[in-house]
Design a protein around this motif. Structure first.
Motif, PDB file in Angstrom:
ATOM      1  N   THR A 572     -38.080 -17.915  18.783  1.00  0.00           N
ATOM      2  CA  THR A 572     -37.326 -16.750  19.230  1.00  0.00           C
ATOM      3  C   THR A 572     -35.910 -16.762  18.658  1.00  0.00           C
ATOM      4  O   THR A 572     -35.401 -17.807  18.248  1.00  0.00           O
ATOM      5  CB  THR A 572     -37.244 -16.726  20.769  1.00  0.00           C
ATOM      6  OG1 THR A 572     -36.918 -18.052  21.235  1.00  0.00           O
ATOM      7  CG2 THR A 572     -38.575 -16.335  21.378  1.00  0.00           C
ATOM      8  N   ASN A 574     -32.119 -14.086  17.831  1.00  0.00           N
ATOM      9  CA  ASN A 574     -31.420 -12.810  17.725  1.00  0.00           C
ATOM     10  C   ASN A 574     -30.581 -12.889  16.462  1.00  0.00           C
ATOM     11  O   ASN A 574     -29.523 -13.496  16.433  1.00  0.00           O
ATOM     12  CB  ASN A 574     -30.536 -12.601  18.961  1.00  0.00           C
ATOM     13  CG  ASN A 574     -29.713 -11.323  18.861  1.00  0.00           C
ATOM     14  OD1 ASN A 574     -29.692 -10.648  17.837  1.00  0.00           O
ATOM     15  ND2 ASN A 574     -29.024 -11.013  19.935  1.00  0.00           N
ATOM     16  N   ASN A 583     -38.889 -20.599  22.854  1.00  0.00           N
ATOM     17  CA  ASN A 583     -39.225 -20.037  24.164  1.00  0.00           C
ATOM     18  C   ASN A 583     -38.004 -19.366  24.803  1.00  0.00           C
ATOM     19  O   ASN A 583     -37.822 -19.401  26.017  1.00  0.00           O
ATOM     20  CB  ASN A 583     -39.798 -21.106  25.098  1.00  0.00           C
ATOM     21  CG  ASN A 583     -41.191 -21.536  24.677  1.00  0.00           C
ATOM     22  OD1 ASN A 583     -41.861 -20.837  23.901  1.00  0.00           O
ATOM     23  ND2 ASN A 583     -41.639 -22.676  25.168  1.00  0.00           N
ATOM     24  N   GLY A 584     -37.149 -18.783  23.978  1.00  0.00           N
ATOM     25  CA  GLY A 584     -36.013 -18.016  24.484  1.00  0.00           C
ATOM     26  C   GLY A 584     -34.843 -18.859  24.949  1.00  0.00           C
ATOM     27  O   GLY A 584     -33.840 -18.319  25.416  1.00  0.00           O
ATOM     28  N   LYS A 585     -34.953 -20.175  24.861  1.00  0.00           N
ATOM     29  CA  LYS A 585     -33.860 -21.029  25.351  1.00  0.00           C
ATOM     30  C   LYS A 585     -33.371 -21.952  24.236  1.00  0.00           C
ATOM     31  O   LYS A 585     -34.165 -22.627  23.586  1.00  0.00           O
ATOM     32  CB  LYS A 585     -34.346 -21.901  26.512  1.00  0.00           C
ATOM     33  CG  LYS A 585     -34.747 -21.125  27.737  1.00  0.00           C
ATOM     34  CD  LYS A 585     -33.917 -21.592  28.934  1.00  0.00           C
ATOM     35  CE  LYS A 585     -34.356 -20.925  30.218  1.00  0.00           C
ATOM     36  NZ  LYS A 585     -33.498 -19.786  30.566  1.00  0.00           N
TER      37      LYS A 585
ATOM     38  N   THR B  94     -29.923  -8.023  24.610  1.00  0.00           N
ATOM     39  CA  THR B  94     -29.966  -8.602  23.273  1.00  0.00           C
ATOM     40  C   THR B  94     -28.782  -8.167  22.420  1.00  0.00           C
ATOM     41  O   THR B  94     -28.144  -8.976  21.765  1.00  0.00           O
ATOM     42  CB  THR B  94     -31.271  -8.178  22.571  1.00  0.00           C
ATOM     43  OG1 THR B  94     -32.353  -8.536  23.424  1.00  0.00           O
ATOM     44  CG2 THR B  94     -31.431  -8.892  21.242  1.00  0.00           C
TER      45      THR B  94
END
Lengths: 699, 236
Positions: A572, A574, A583-585, B94
């Motif tokens: 994951t 951005n 896992n987003g962390k 986000t």
């Protein structure tokens, strides 16, 4: 301060180690000193780098299986350092990852003694695992000969360590990326390009393509994060004319290592067939290729047998095509070689971004039909996903008739064969680059077996067709990443299936797959400005290109048990803020992954980003679920997962300790794309019951 | 009040700065970075030399940041406008941060505001800011800013920009009426010599609006208009 020591000068040191008698256990000691100094990497300028024993790269360390190795590393840097032995099976506290297994790193001025006994052979490397020192030059090759002498009789052997160099301080690079994630991308789409695309594809279609990318707030030209790199071959840029001696009729082993920070590379030696015999240090059934793509941190052993008395170019290109290296391989240095033209740049497609388009979050994996323990919530999700197929097909009016083994969506994306579309008779002497420019017709590929071309692995996994099982052995195995001309129905470039994961959209609810409708062109087509659509493109038609599916372990693996449970690792991030996580962390906020000692688990990587990530596990090899028989899946320690793809590996957790599991793009790891995997000898005995994923969180 | 705000600014900054230089102690994520960008331009408006500045920066990690901003205008021999903001910024979605903090104005008169708003990247890559300012003297306004990059080449960029203030109250001391009070819009061209340095040339329409414009005319003042502005922008 001195000039960079050419790689070859390190060999006398290592050469001494080779005079011992084969089969005998030896004690080998290596002394390394690391420091920051200025070196003339590119002619005419001296840049600050991190050296090992005064050079970049560090010395080639040559050992033999069974050696008891002692490495004394003195840290003359003003900061903590740590060297990680990439791919080596070592006790946790000698693995060299600070913060793991109680290893705090090596303080400035201190000397640390690593000690381990080599339980393996092959091509490996070593590099810093602290701060941003690896990017700055702290790396080197590590070669281990089998205990009973060479596994392949060759006339000559070369280590080819491929890395990049930039005059910029890596700390500044990551600051720049945090300030502007597109800082190094000077190939963004422009307004004139929009007009050219409008001329080629129509204004409406072009605007809706731009609008779709704008909605996602993503950049289709974001192939690699960092530029200004000079590629180095054993520390030498093209300008310093790297040379590898090789004579007609010889059998030569090339040990390729991608030791770069951020660069996937395409490697080829035009005029020579390369036979892949090992990947990440582990022997595989030989595969003949014209080129192969190296994910960051991978190693490949290659055999070549030049049949002509001439020099051959070794040509290495990063996949964003912004950096390349040319080395000469031949009987004498200074012989002329011709560099191929750099391939056109790529442009990403929305199809590679399935997850960004509001698609179902649950991954469907290439093994969705397997029986898996239902106790794990992630597993339950996967099983549910598997049960949803087959699915209704959306209205595809206007699409040409497709083969029954191919859904229209995939046909539209060029994923499978379209027998209705006959190909023009191509000329074999035409490079794909030229074909793309309309200079000539496309070269003729060797037609692959029909089954192979009509059945991409995604579909095979869904039971839509019968895959051709990888041939376990045989002298004529060839790289199958480029299937056939016919498959593409006329795109300028073929879609290259590097085997970096399956399309999780295959078999999902296609009503949510609206991006297939907004795609500007097919994968392998060329846009109005000469860019090729699709991440996995570049190789020409007819080329033999390595796919992960072609890798078959040379020897049966001792453990061929079915995995007891599945651990899903979502990749994951951005890009806009240059944040990367699993896992987003980010590392530090995430709980570790706990695995029972002796347990056999499936780890499924689900790439939800638009970049390919080379995922690396310390301390153990995993087996790539690539369609090979259960006992012949190739063992690796790095697996690349393409944008929007899903790839699973099987791990026998037989090395206790705390092991980093991370993306080997170093600025991604530095940003938090790492997890701790703990193999502990607690809980129920292996095989009794799957350990609860969070049982040992207290570690 | 201003002394308090300024001291708050200076008290917070070093606290963050300390962690910036900390040698990679927090490896692999959760590190502290900083960013500073500044932009200034010159124009001649109604026979007067006008300099505008707009600078901002942050210190912090991926999710929590301290933001500061300052903008203002110097015309002739006096500051027409000068303001400073100090904000805590939290990544909530986000592409968007929620921000809260204080703003203090030095010119045209001294006053302070509580600030709450959002800042981020809207669909179609629109840099977007929306902030509400609640004045401690009772005035309330909302500011909206948006811009995007139109690349003619990878270095030559046209940036359409829009900024407008909406007042929910009258501010008689500043001769501002409620409603939209000002608009500043135009296209700024820049040439990125490097990513971090670019000369700029902008064609800008800046004007008072509505009741505020009427009050200006009543005072015999100019309500604004078109100008050509040359300047630089840089970040580090």
């Amino acid at each position: 301060m001195q000039l960079p020591v050419p790689f070859i000068r390190a060999i006398p040191l290592a050469g001494l180690l080779l005079f011992a008698v084969p089969g005998q256990t030896r004690d080998v000691t290596v002394d390394l000193v690391t420091q920051r100094e200025r070196l003339e990497v590119n002619p005419g300028r001296r840049d600050l780098v991190v050296t090992l024993n005064g050079s970049v790269p560090g010395p080639v360390l040559r050992f033999r299986e069974g050696d008891n190795v002692t490495v004394n590393l003195r840290n003359d840097l003003p900061e903590m350092t740590a060297i990680h032995w990439h791919g080596l099976l070592v006790p946790g506290h000698h693995d060299g990852a600070p913060g793991f297994n109680g290893f705090p790193g090596i303080a400035p001025g201190a000397t640390y003694t690593y000690n381990f006994t080599l339980r393996q052979s092959g091509t490996y490397w070593y590099h810093s695992h602290a701060s941003t020192q690896e990017q700055a030059g702290q790396y080197g090759a590590l070669i281990i000969e089998p205990k009973d002498g060479p596994d392949v009789a060759v006339d000559r052997e070369h280590v080819i360590l491929l890395t990049e160099h930039t005059p910029e301080d890596p700390e500044r690079i990551i600051r720049n990326l945090k300030g502007d994630a597109g800082y190094y991308n000077w190939n963004k789409r422009t307004t004139p390009e929009l007009l050219r695309d409008a001329g080629k594809f129509g204004l409406g279609k072009t605007l809706s393509d731009r609008a779709a990318w704008g909605r996602m707030r993503m950049d289709p030209t974001d192939i690699a994060d960092v530029s200004n790199y000079t590629l180095l071959v054993n520390g030498l840029p093209t300008a310093r004319k790297p040379f590898f001696e090789m004579k007609k009729g010889e059998k030569v082993r090339l040990r390729f290592i991608n030791g770069s920070a951020m660069s996937f590379m395409d490697v080829r030696i035009p005029g020579l067939t390369m036979t892949i015999i090992a990947a990440d240090g582990r022997a595989v059934e030989p595969v003949q290729v014209d080129e192969f793509r190296m994910a960051v941190a991978e190693t490949y052993d290659v055999l070549v047998e030049p049949q002509e008395d001439r020099a051959y170019p070794l040509w290495v290109e990063t996949i964003d095509r912004r950096a390349n290296a040319l080395a000469v391989m031949g009987p004498a240095p200074g012989m002329p070689v011709e560099a191929p033209r750099p391939r056109p740049m790529q442009i990403l497609m929305m199809g590679e971004m399935g997850h960004a388009m509001g698609a179902p979050a649950q991954p469907a994996t290439s093994h969705a039909g397997h029986q898996m323990a239902a106790t794990d919530p992630d597993t339950a999700i996967l099983n549910a996903a598997a049960e949803r197929q087959p699915h209704a097909m959306p209205d595809m009016a206007g699409m040409p008739p497709a083969a029954s083994s191919c859904t229209p969506e995939h046909a539209a994306m060029g994923h499978c064969s379209m027998p209705a579309a006959p190909e023009p008779a191509p000329k074999s002497e035409c490079s794909a680059e030229h074909a793309a420019m309309g200079h000539c017709k496309m070269p003729e590929p060797a037609p692959p077996p029909a089954q192979d071309s009509s059945c991409p692995p995604e579909h095979a996994a869904m039971g839509h067709c019968t895959p051709k099982p990888p041939t376990p052995s045989g002298p004529d195995r060839i790289g199958t990443a480029v299937p056939a001309t016919a498959v593409q129905g006329g795109t300028a470039f073929p879609r290259v299936d590097y085997g970096y994961g399956a399309d999780p959209m295959a078999g999902m609810d296609h009503s949510q797959m609206n991006h297939a409708m907004t795609e500007l062109a097919r994968e392998g087509d060329v846009d109005g400005s000469g860019r090729v659509f699709g991440w996995a493109t570049g190789a020409p038609y007819g080329a033999r290109v390595l796919s992960m599916r072609d890798l078959v372990a040379a020897k049966p693996n001792p453990d061929a048990r079915a995995p007891t449970r599945e651990i899903v690792i979502r990749i994951t991030g951005n890009m806009e803020r240059y944040m990367w996580s699993l896992n987003g962390k980010p590392f530090g906020e995430a709980p570790p992954v706990d695995v029972q000692f002796g347990e056999r688990v499936r780890i499924t990587f689900v790439n939800e980003t638009m970049m390919a990530h080379p995922m690396h596990l310390h301390g153990m090899f995993f087996e790539i679920e690539n369609g090979a028989p259960a006992d012949r899946m190739p063992e690796k320690n790095v697996i690349a997962v393409a944008p929007g793809r899903t790839q699973s590996v099987i791990l026998t957790a037989n090395e206790p300790g705390e092991w980093p599991l991370h993306c080997h793009l170093l600025f991604h790891m530095d940003s938090g794309m790492m997890k701790k995997l703990i193999v502990a000898n607690v809980g129920p005995a292996p095989g009794d019951a799957p350990a609860d994923a969070h049982q040992h969180k207290a570690h | 009040m201003r002394a308090l705000l300024v001291s708050l600014l200076f008290a917070t900054a070093p606290a963050f700065a300390q962690t910036v230089d900390e040698p990679a102690a927090h490896l692999h994520g959760n590190r502290t970075y900083s960013y500073t960008s500044a932009e200034a331009d010159y124009s001649r408006q109604s026979g007067t030399d006008v300099v505008n500045w707009d600078a901002e920066g942050w210190i912090g990690g991926d999710n929590h940041k301290f933001w500061w901003k300052t903008e203002g205008e110097h015309a002739g021999s006096a500051f027409e406008k000068a303001e400073v903001q100090a904000l805590y910024s939290r990544n909530v979605w986000t592409f968007f941060d929620v921000q809260g903090g204080v703003r203090t104005d030095i010119e045209p008169d001294r006053r302070a505001y509580a600030v709450v708003g959002v800042q981020g990247l809207a669909p179609q890559l629109l840099e977007t800011e929306l902030h509400a300012f609640i004045g401690f003297k009772g005035d309330v306004s909302i500011r909206f800013k948006q811009s995007f990059d139109l690349r003619l080449t990878n270095r030559f960029v046209l940036e359409p920009q829009l900024e407008t203030d909406l007042y929910l109250t009258d501010v008689p001391e500043r001769r501002v009426g409620s409603g939209f009070s000002t608009i500043e819009t135009g296209v700024q061209a820049r040439y990125e010599v490097t990513r971090k340095f670019a000369p700029t040339l902008a064609v800008t329409y800046e004007s008072k609006l509505g009741e505020t414009a009427r009050l200006a005319r009543e005072d015999g003042e100019d309500t604004g208009g078109w100008s050509v502005r040359g300047g630089v922008r840089f970040w580090f």
